[in-house]
Design an enzyme around this catalytic site. Sequence first.
Site: not given
Ligand code: UDP
Ligand code: MG
Length: 138
Positions: A10, A50, A113, A116, A127
């Site tokens: 990212k 997204y 974070n 992905h 994806e």
């Molecule tokens: N995200 C965020 N705030 C939150 C949860 C998620 O900004 O409270 C962002 C973060 O970058 C995350 C992405 O949205 O990786 C997609 O969320 P998901 O719940 O799918 O988490 P992941 O699968 O990436 O662990």
């Molecule tokens: Mg996710």
Amino acid sequence: MSNRTFTMIKPDATAAGNTGKIIDKIIEAGFSIKAMKWTKLSLADAQKFYEVHAERPFYGELCEYMSSAPIVAAILEKDNAVESFRKLIGATDPTKAEPGTIRAMFATSIAANAVHGSDSDENAAIEGSFFFAGRELA
Ligand code: UDP
Ligand code: MG
């Protein structure tokens, strides 16, 4: 069970110069790279990628962030790839990620974070084909 997953390094991680270190961790963990590209998402690209999160409160900020700097997109192969890669990256919130995981090492916040990882075989395929044509897989 599929043997492929999809990842992005990212914007926070590419901007901080952590791309090489993250790719090393991925290879050391036994994944082979089937396709990889350095690119930048437009806001519209990020909104499309997204789309499943469109109703979540962080969607707007997430799309702004994901289009703020370059990303690296990749298709990875390993047995049980989706689950194995989710273990390697750790929890979404880096403060809850296991020590030694990519997010524990490189993420700066729950939004920024570092990486992905697809959450299912079906989404890994969707994806991967968002970024790569069949011709691009080696
Ligand atoms: N995200 C965020 N705030 C939150 C949860 C998620 O900004 O409270 C962002 C973060 O970058 C995350 C992405 O949205 O990786 C997609 O969320 P998901 O719940 O799918 O988490 P992941 O699968 O990436 O662990
Ligand atoms: Mg996710």
